[in-house]
Design a protein around this motif. Structure first.
Motif, PDB file in Angstrom:
ATOM      1  N   ILE A 109      -0.771  10.335   5.575  1.00  0.00           N
ATOM      2  CA  ILE A 109      -0.185  10.888   4.377  1.00  0.00           C
ATOM      3  C   ILE A 109      -0.464  12.530   4.424  1.00  0.00           C
ATOM      4  CG2 ILE A 109      -0.245  10.958   1.768  1.00  0.00           C
ATOM      5  CD1 ILE A 109      -1.836   8.203   2.346  1.00  0.00           C
ATOM      6  N   SER A 110       0.755  13.202   4.269  1.00  0.00           N
ATOM      7  CA  SER A 110       0.730  14.379   4.094  1.00  0.00           C
ATOM      8  C   SER A 110      -0.452  15.232   3.347  1.00  0.00           C
ATOM      9  CB  SER A 110       1.988  15.273   3.829  1.00  0.00           C
ATOM     10  OG  SER A 110       2.513  15.029   2.910  1.00  0.00           O
ATOM     11  N   ALA A 111      -0.694  16.328   3.472  1.00  0.00           N
ATOM     12  CA  ALA A 111      -1.911  17.295   2.567  1.00  0.00           C
ATOM     13  C   ALA A 111      -1.007  17.686   1.400  1.00  0.00           C
ATOM     14  CB  ALA A 111      -2.358  18.394   3.225  1.00  0.00           C
ATOM     15  N   PRO A 112      -1.457  17.676   0.073  1.00  0.00           N
ATOM     16  CA  PRO A 112      -1.101  18.409  -0.935  1.00  0.00           C
ATOM     17  C   PRO A 112      -0.761  19.826  -0.920  1.00  0.00           C
ATOM     18  CG  PRO A 112      -3.395  18.170  -1.354  1.00  0.00           C
ATOM     19  CD  PRO A 112      -3.078  17.871   0.060  1.00  0.00           C
ATOM     20  N   MET A 150       1.124   9.452  -5.337  1.00  0.00           N
ATOM     21  CA  MET A 150       1.416  10.670  -4.941  1.00  0.00           C
ATOM     22  C   MET A 150       2.894  10.918  -4.279  1.00  0.00           C
ATOM     23  SD  MET A 150      -1.711  10.925  -1.732  1.00  0.00           S
ATOM     24  CE  MET A 150      -3.263   9.980  -2.093  1.00  0.00           C
ATOM     25  N   PRO A 151       3.771  10.669  -5.253  1.00  0.00           N
ATOM     26  CA  PRO A 151       5.071  10.575  -5.310  1.00  0.00           C
ATOM     27  C   PRO A 151       5.913  11.723  -4.445  1.00  0.00           C
ATOM     28  CG  PRO A 151       4.647  11.411  -7.435  1.00  0.00           C
ATOM     29  CD  PRO A 151       3.257  11.312  -7.107  1.00  0.00           C
ATOM     30  N   ARG A 152       5.324  12.958  -4.133  1.00  0.00           N
ATOM     31  CA  ARG A 152       6.322  13.995  -3.503  1.00  0.00           C
ATOM     32  C   ARG A 152       5.683  13.970  -2.041  1.00  0.00           C
ATOM     33  NH1 ARG A 152       6.248  15.462  -8.489  1.00  0.00           N
ATOM     34  NH2 ARG A 152       4.058  16.603  -8.461  1.00  0.00           N
ATOM     35  N   ARG A 153       4.697  13.105  -1.719  1.00  0.00           N
ATOM     36  CA  ARG A 153       4.180  13.390  -0.293  1.00  0.00           C
ATOM     37  C   ARG A 153       4.846  12.765   0.697  1.00  0.00           C
ATOM     38  NH1 ARG A 153      -1.540  14.072  -0.509  1.00  0.00           N
ATOM     39  NH2 ARG A 153      -2.034  15.059  -2.346  1.00  0.00           N
ATOM     40  N   ARG A 154       4.876  13.357   2.020  1.00  0.00           N
ATOM     41  CA  ARG A 154       5.354  12.699   2.987  1.00  0.00           C
ATOM     42  C   ARG A 154       4.432  11.934   3.632  1.00  0.00           C
ATOM     43  NH1 ARG A 154       7.006  16.711   7.329  1.00  0.00           N
ATOM     44  NH2 ARG A 154       8.301  15.201   8.074  1.00  0.00           N
ATOM     45  N   THR A 190       0.795  -1.264   0.146  1.00  0.00           N
ATOM     46  CA  THR A 190      -0.088  -0.031   0.081  1.00  0.00           C
ATOM     47  C   THR A 190       0.879   1.407  -0.189  1.00  0.00           C
ATOM     48  OG1 THR A 190      -1.911  -1.257   1.164  1.00  0.00           O
ATOM     49  CG2 THR A 190      -1.917   1.220   1.400  1.00  0.00           C
ATOM     50  N   LEU A 191       1.860   1.280   0.823  1.00  0.00           N
ATOM     51  CA  LEU A 191       2.599   2.315   0.737  1.00  0.00           C
ATOM     52  C   LEU A 191       3.390   2.799  -0.627  1.00  0.00           C
ATOM     53  CD1 LEU A 191       4.359   1.947   4.222  1.00  0.00           C
ATOM     54  CD2 LEU A 191       3.331   4.048   3.557  1.00  0.00           C
ATOM     55  N   ALA A 192       3.800   1.474  -1.181  1.00  0.00           N
ATOM     56  CA  ALA A 192       4.311   1.364  -2.718  1.00  0.00           C
ATOM     57  C   ALA A 192       3.393   2.239  -3.818  1.00  0.00           C
ATOM     58  CB  ALA A 192       4.707   0.219  -3.157  1.00  0.00           C
ATOM     59  N   ASN A 193       1.931   2.019  -3.405  1.00  0.00           N
ATOM     60  CA  ASN A 193       1.150   2.585  -4.160  1.00  0.00           C
ATOM     61  C   ASN A 193       0.576   4.028  -3.833  1.00  0.00           C
ATOM     62  OD1 ASN A 193       0.456  -0.067  -5.703  1.00  0.00           O
ATOM     63  ND2 ASN A 193      -1.090  -0.441  -4.286  1.00  0.00           N
ATOM     64  N   VAL A 194       0.816   4.319  -2.662  1.00  0.00           N
ATOM     65  CA  VAL A 194       0.784   5.807  -2.431  1.00  0.00           C
ATOM     66  C   VAL A 194       1.928   6.537  -2.829  1.00  0.00           C
ATOM     67  CG1 VAL A 194       0.945   7.226  -0.201  1.00  0.00           C
ATOM     68  CG2 VAL A 194      -0.179   5.313  -0.208  1.00  0.00           C
ATOM     69  N   ALA A 195       3.073   5.733  -2.958  1.00  0.00           N
ATOM     70  CA  ALA A 195       4.326   6.509  -3.567  1.00  0.00           C
ATOM     71  C   ALA A 195       4.113   6.778  -5.113  1.00  0.00           C
ATOM     72  CB  ALA A 195       5.773   5.785  -3.385  1.00  0.00           C
ATOM     73  N   GLU A 196       3.443   5.611  -5.791  1.00  0.00           N
ATOM     74  CA  GLU A 196       3.041   5.912  -7.279  1.00  0.00           C
ATOM     75  C   GLU A 196       2.045   7.290  -7.626  1.00  0.00           C
ATOM     76  OE1 GLU A 196       1.534   3.142 -10.689  1.00  0.00           O
ATOM     77  OE2 GLU A 196       2.546   2.025  -8.932  1.00  0.00           O
ATOM     78  N   GLY A 200       8.865   9.745   6.381  1.00  0.00           N
ATOM     79  CA  GLY A 200       9.970   9.909   5.362  1.00  0.00           C
ATOM     80  C   GLY A 200       8.939  10.133   4.169  1.00  0.00           C
ATOM     81  N   GLU A 201       9.495  10.287   3.044  1.00  0.00           N
ATOM     82  CA  GLU A 201       8.825  10.478   1.741  1.00  0.00           C
ATOM     83  C   GLU A 201       7.964   9.124   1.497  1.00  0.00           C
ATOM     84  OE1 GLU A 201      10.519  12.094  -1.695  1.00  0.00           O
ATOM     85  OE2 GLU A 201      10.677  14.271  -0.888  1.00  0.00           O
ATOM     86  N   ALA A 202       6.834   9.094   0.673  1.00  0.00           N
ATOM     87  CA  ALA A 202       6.354   7.920   0.596  1.00  0.00           C
ATOM     88  C   ALA A 202       7.012   6.820  -0.085  1.00  0.00           C
ATOM     89  CB  ALA A 202       5.142   8.121  -0.272  1.00  0.00           C
ATOM     90  N   ALA A 203       7.816   7.315  -1.047  1.00  0.00           N
ATOM     91  CA  ALA A 203       8.692   6.119  -1.809  1.00  0.00           C
ATOM     92  C   ALA A 203       9.560   5.635  -0.803  1.00  0.00           C
ATOM     93  CB  ALA A 203       9.201   6.944  -2.854  1.00  0.00           C
TER      94      ALA A 203
END
Length: 285
Positions: free
Chosen positions: A221-224, A177-181, A169-175, A198-201
């Motif tokens: 997950i941080s706000a945009p 929303m790539p720049r989110r903390r 799920t974290l990998a999907n979050v990184a995909e 850390g950053e999602a990725a």
């Protein structure tokens, strides 16, 4: 006189988080409705309470509601608890509370711990605005689609996940929303409570490298940023149509020329006469 439906928040880990009021209400209840009588039985035993426990989980909730309401109307105090935390939050107890209120019966909420708010605070991420999602869809395609929708929410996101699926799920979050903390918060209030940020990725890689992960997990997950939100909204809206395209669409829809010219002049910040001439020319072509 009617009794009362008591919605009782119970500890999510540390038993000391149960307030004196929680213990008193559970001890006074004529019956305690719960997800799993074994789980709640251990809790009652730890509190030294002898309670009449009755199963009332997702599978039987709808069939039990009418009978519970009859008992409250007859004067019983019926307590409702989940396995841990605040009932009614991502929980079938919401339907019971809704039905009781519709029936005009008394409902009281006995506050207790909630993994949602505990994880949000523990993450250290901004909490002025936040959105609780609960569990995401399990399949990758559906999960990515839902994350794309959630990326437009102007606030911090809180998601529940199992330890078996949290790395994926974290990998999907990184995909999505790539720049989110992000922060992974697990085992809240327990001995091995942990917050990893850390950053999602990078967080996805870190968790995937672990041999085993245990305990209930919450992903925050941080706000945009304003820039990201504006870009996502523009992309979601699609490319803007030109004045000629808008005129063509309006005429095709049968919109009167004068009304069309007035609307488009305002939208494109152009003189109405100029737009009207363009509308007439397009209609005559």
């Amino acid at each position: 006189m009617p009794g009362v439906l008591s919605v009782v928040g119970t500890p999510i880990g540390n038993l000391e988080d149960a307030s004196p009021r929680v213990r008193r209400v559970l001890g006074e209840a004529d019956a305690v409705l719960c997800e799993d009588t074994r789980v709640t039985g251990r809790l009652m035993s730890a509190f030294g309470i002898s309670a009449r426990l009755e199963r009332c989980d997702e599978n039987v909730m709808d069939a039990r509601i009418a009978g519970v309401l009859e008992r409250v109307a007859a004067g019983e105090r019926v307590a409702f608890v989940s396995d841990a935390g605040m009932p009614g939050v991502s929980d079938p107890g919401q339907r019971l509370v809704d039905a009781a209120l519709d029936a005009g019966l008394p409902v009281e909420v006995i506050p207790g711990p909630s993994a949602v708010t505990c994880a949000l605070v523990a993450s250290g991420l901004a909490s002025e605005h936040f959105f609780f999602e609960g569990f995401l869809p399990r399949k990758r395609g559906a999960q990515l689609a839902r994350l794309a929708e959630l990326a437009l929410v102007p606030g911090t996101l809180v998601v529940y996940e199992s330890p078996r699926r949290v790395a994926e799920t974290l990998a999907n979050v990184a995909e999505a929303m790539p720049r989110r903390r992000a922060a992974l918060v697990r085992e809240l209030t327990k001995l091995h409570e942990e917050v990893v940020r850390g950053e999602a990725a990078e967080l996805a890689e870190l968790i995937a490298a672990r041999d085993e992960l245990r305990g209930e997990c919450v992903i925050v997950i941080s706000a945009p940023t304003e820039e990201e939100l504006a870009a996502r909204r523009a992309a979601a809206a699609g490319p803007e149509r030109t004045l000629a395209e808008e005129i063509s669409a309006g005429l095709a829809a049968g919109e009167p020329k004068s009304a069309l010219a007035k609307r488009l002049a305002k939208s494109f910040s152009l003189p109405r006469a100029e737009v009207y001439d363009a509308v007439v020319a397009a209609a005559s072509a």
